[in-house]
Design an enzyme around this catalytic site. Structure first.
Site: not given
Ligand SMILES: [Ca+2]
Ligand SMILES: [Ca+2]
Length: 400
Positions: A114, A180, A272, A282, A293
């Site tokens: 990513q 991420h 979210e 949070y 998963y």
């Protein structure tokens, strides 16, 4: 080709549980599980917001402006030209009609998984300073990390270049893995502060670690220093931390009232939209309306659990890739609404904001993974297809 009938669009929404698609994806900690239609969704909860209706591309007229190699983000210059980032490290300056482009920077990024060149945002004083802020992933001692940098867009004799590039801030600690990173940037409306997202790097617990800047929203000065007065510094947190307990934060934007909105990818379920308040937790990875998963549950958000609950959440997921809050005139009915680019959902998603509350609006099928959403100076909505490892289109949406 570009408009899909409703029946064709439905499986896309149902398959979105997998949180995945071709190319790099931000949703998974493990290889995703394809969920077939009819499978009960995990972690049912009475607090679920009703599902948005998936509709085809109406009411938009669509104009393809340009193609890019795995584009990640874009922003408009005051003169209506655009800066577009490509995953492999190129930053492009593109004419408003998409017909001409030049590379203004080639950033040495680690583009595995990513990673890559990520967000690009103009300084609030760009007209004077010509400063451009951007994020990317890079190798470092101990692994990889997201980096915030800036340069000046200088132009002479028709040639543009990003000069004087300087590194302003890096996420800590550097960790292994290619996922991420997050790396979204938003300046406060007064231009004094730079808000930045740093993802949990698929390591879960750093999001709750006061010393790590992973899984956090950071508030910095425009020079990349921790902003004075950050809410958790006195409690032993890294002084840059503004809020924590986040997972993979791929959208960050202020609304016209100055509220800061953020969207993040949940695990299996539980994407979210959050209202970001200073010093709040949070919940990730201790609370999520999704589950792991591998099937292990994560306690849902509940009143009184000490964690900020999302204002809106999705199960199955949409895989939010970008966030824009609309203030233009072409779609007056949606002024003040948030628009989200959906990756696995291959959709453009509207969330209606009302003060500090939010509610799901329409989810329009776009037939491709949407990485970025921008408002143009003309009030049109621009979406960038992710393209995975191939071409992604820039498409201009106007009233049909
Ligand atoms: Ca943007
Ligand atoms: Ca759960």
């Amino acid at each position: 080709m570009m408009k899909m009938p409703l029946l064709a669009a439905l499986p896309v929404a149902l398959l979105a549980c997998s949180g995945n698609g071709p190319g790099p994806d931000e949703t998974g900690n493990t290889p995703p599980v394809t969920v077939t239609p009819g499978t009960p969704s995990p972690s049912p909860s009475a607090s679920a917001t009703p599902p948005a209706t998936v509709v085809d591309g109406q009411p938009f007229g669509r104009t393809v402006i340009a193609d890019f190699d795995a584009p990640w983000a874009m922003t408009f210059l005051p003169d209506r030209r655009m800066l577009v980032t490509e995953k492999d490290g190129r930053m492009l300056l593109v004419t408003a009609d998409g017909q001409a482009r030049q590379t203004v920077a080639t950033v040495a990024v680690d583009s595995a998984g990513q990673g890559g060149l990520m967000d690009v945002v103009l300084a609030p004083d760009f007209a004077q300073s010509r400063r451009v802020y951007f994020t990317y992933s890079a190798a470092a001692d101990g692994g990889k990390r997201v980096v915030l940098a800036r340069g000046r867009l200088q132009e002479a004799n028709g040639t543009a270049q990003l000069t004087g590039i300087e590194t302003l801030w890096t996420a800590t600690p550097a960790v292994t893995g290619d996922g991420h990173y997050s790396g979204r940037i938003a300046f406060s409306p007064d231009g004094q502060y730079l808000f930045l997202t740093a993802g949990d790097r698929q390591k879960f617990t750093p999001a709750q670690d006061p010393k790590a800047t992973l899984g956090k929203v950071l508030r910095l000065t425009p020079d990349g220093q921790p902003a004075p007065g950050n809410p958790l510094a006195a409690q032993g947190f890294d002084p840059a931390v503004w809020s924590y307990g986040h997972r993979n934060l791929l959208g960050l934007a202020f609304d016209a009232s100055g509220n800061l909105w953020e969207q993040e990818m949940g695990p299996k379920g539980g994407d979210e939209v959050n209202l970001i308040l200073p010093g709040r937790n949070y919940g990730w990875p201790n609370a999520s309306n999704g589950s792991h998963y591998d099937g292990r549950d994560i306690p849902d958000h509940r009143a009184g659990d000490g964690y900020e609950a999302p204002k809106v959440w999705w199960n199955p997921v949409i895989s939010p890739g970008g966030l824009m809050i609309y203030s233009g005139s072409l779609f007056p009915q949606w002024r003040g609404a948030a628009f989200i680019g959906g990756l696995s959902s291959k959709a453009l998603i509207r969330v209606d904001l009302n003060g500090t509350s939010a509610a799901k609006g329409d989810q329009w099928d776009m037939g491709a993974r949407i990485r970025e959403v921008e408002q143009g100076p003309d009030g049109a909505i621009y979406v960038l297809e992710d393209g995975g490892d191939s071409q992604g289109r820039l498409i201009k949406l106007t009233p049909a």
